[in-house]
Write a protein that holds these residues in place. Structure first.
Motif, short mmCIF file in Angstrom:
data_model
loop_
_atom_site.label_atom_id
_atom_site.label_comp_id
_atom_site.label_asym_id
_atom_site.label_seq_id
_atom_site.Cartn_x
_atom_site.Cartn_y
_atom_site.Cartn_z
N VAL A 22 0.95 -1.18 0.01
CA VAL A 22 -0.11 0.01 -0.11
C VAL A 22 0.85 1.20 -0.16
N SER A 25 2.27 1.97 -3.39
CA SER A 25 1.05 2.93 -4.24
C SER A 25 0.93 4.39 -3.91
N LEU A 26 1.47 4.87 -3.20
CA LEU A 26 1.49 6.17 -2.77
C LEU A 26 2.83 6.85 -3.20
N ASP A 29 4.69 9.53 -8.89
CA ASP A 29 5.19 9.03 -10.27
C ASP A 29 6.53 9.43 -10.43
N HIS A 57 2.47 -1.85 -8.28
CA HIS A 57 1.42 -2.51 -9.08
C HIS A 57 0.69 -1.39 -10.21
N ASN A 59 -2.30 -0.67 -10.95
CA ASN A 59 -3.36 -0.08 -10.54
C ASN A 59 -3.69 -0.42 -9.30
N ASN A 60 -4.81 0.37 -8.81
CA ASN A 60 -5.44 -0.23 -7.45
C ASN A 60 -5.91 -1.47 -7.48
N ALA A 61 -6.65 -1.67 -8.80
CA ALA A 61 -7.39 -3.20 -8.86
C ALA A 61 -6.32 -4.29 -8.41
N HIS A 62 -5.22 -3.84 -9.45
CA HIS A 62 -4.13 -5.08 -9.27
C HIS A 62 -3.65 -5.04 -8.07
N MET A 63 -3.30 -4.10 -7.12
CA MET A 63 -2.80 -3.98 -5.96
C MET A 63 -3.87 -4.77 -4.83
N TRP A 64 -5.08 -4.44 -5.01
CA TRP A 64 -5.98 -5.04 -4.08
C TRP A 64 -6.20 -6.70 -4.47
#
Length: 191
Positions: A22, A25-26, A29, A57, A59-64
């Motif tokens: 997580v 993800s923050l 870029d 990841h 995107n967020n869907a990939h991460m979750w």
């Protein structure tokens, strides 16, 4: 195992890995360029990318989805690992999968933790088998079937659309094989 491994010593490992995913993800870029797992750059000496890129990841869907995979690893095998075991195995999985991706895959950029998840599931299934838990055999058979299907027919297009990237099916295979083989090597050393 009849219940979830809810003692703190079993939860900290997967939760701390999820925490780092997580946090990754923050990252802004403009810093990601130096962290992505680009096999060509890793092969040229930027070895940190093998680890850092697997925390990133698409995107967020990939991460979750990968965090949900960590929850599955915890639910199935959390009682096999204390925090240091979980981290040592996760890093071993990242190094082994990353090395094989670097040497044998043709990804421009590889992101995600799914190769390591396959590694952890295979390793945990082998512990189950060693402990005479028949579900270990079912999990190994299921993993082999899933990886074989993906490598023959490809990943589901709906998954690729959801994560906005190609599914790294060979990384899944590398994780499965190295998780299985590392267990055998460790077991042979400690008989």
């Amino acid at each position: 195992m009849l219940g979830f491994p809810t003692q703190l010593k079993y939860i900290i490992g997967p939760v701390s890995v999820a925490f780092f995913i997580v946090i990754a993800s923050l990252i802004p870029d403009n810093f990601l360029e130096t962290l992505y797992f680009e096999p060509n750059k890793a092969f040229s000496g930027e070895l940190w990318r093998i680890i850092t890129g697997q925390f990133l990841h698409s995107n967020n869907a990939h991460m979750w989805m990968n965090i949900a995979g960590l929850a599955l690893v915890w639910a199935l095998h959390g009682d096999h690992y204390r925090i240091h075991h979980f981290w040592v195995l996760s890093i071993a999985g990242m190094l082994l999968v990353g090395l094989l991706v670097t040497l044998f895959s043709e990804y421009g950029i590889y992101t995600g933790f799914s190769g390591v998840l396959h590694f952890l599931l295979a390793y945990g299934a082998m512990i189950d088998i060693k402990n005479k838990d028949k579900t270990g055999y079912l999990l190994i058979i299921g993993l082999i079937a899933k990886v074989a299907y993906e490598n023959i027919f490809g990943a589901a297009q709906s998954t690729e659309q959801l994560i906005d990237a190609s599914v790294a099916v060979d990384a899944h295979a590398f994780g499965l094989v190295t998780g299985f083989l590392l267990f055998i090597v460790i077991k042979s050393l400690y008989i």
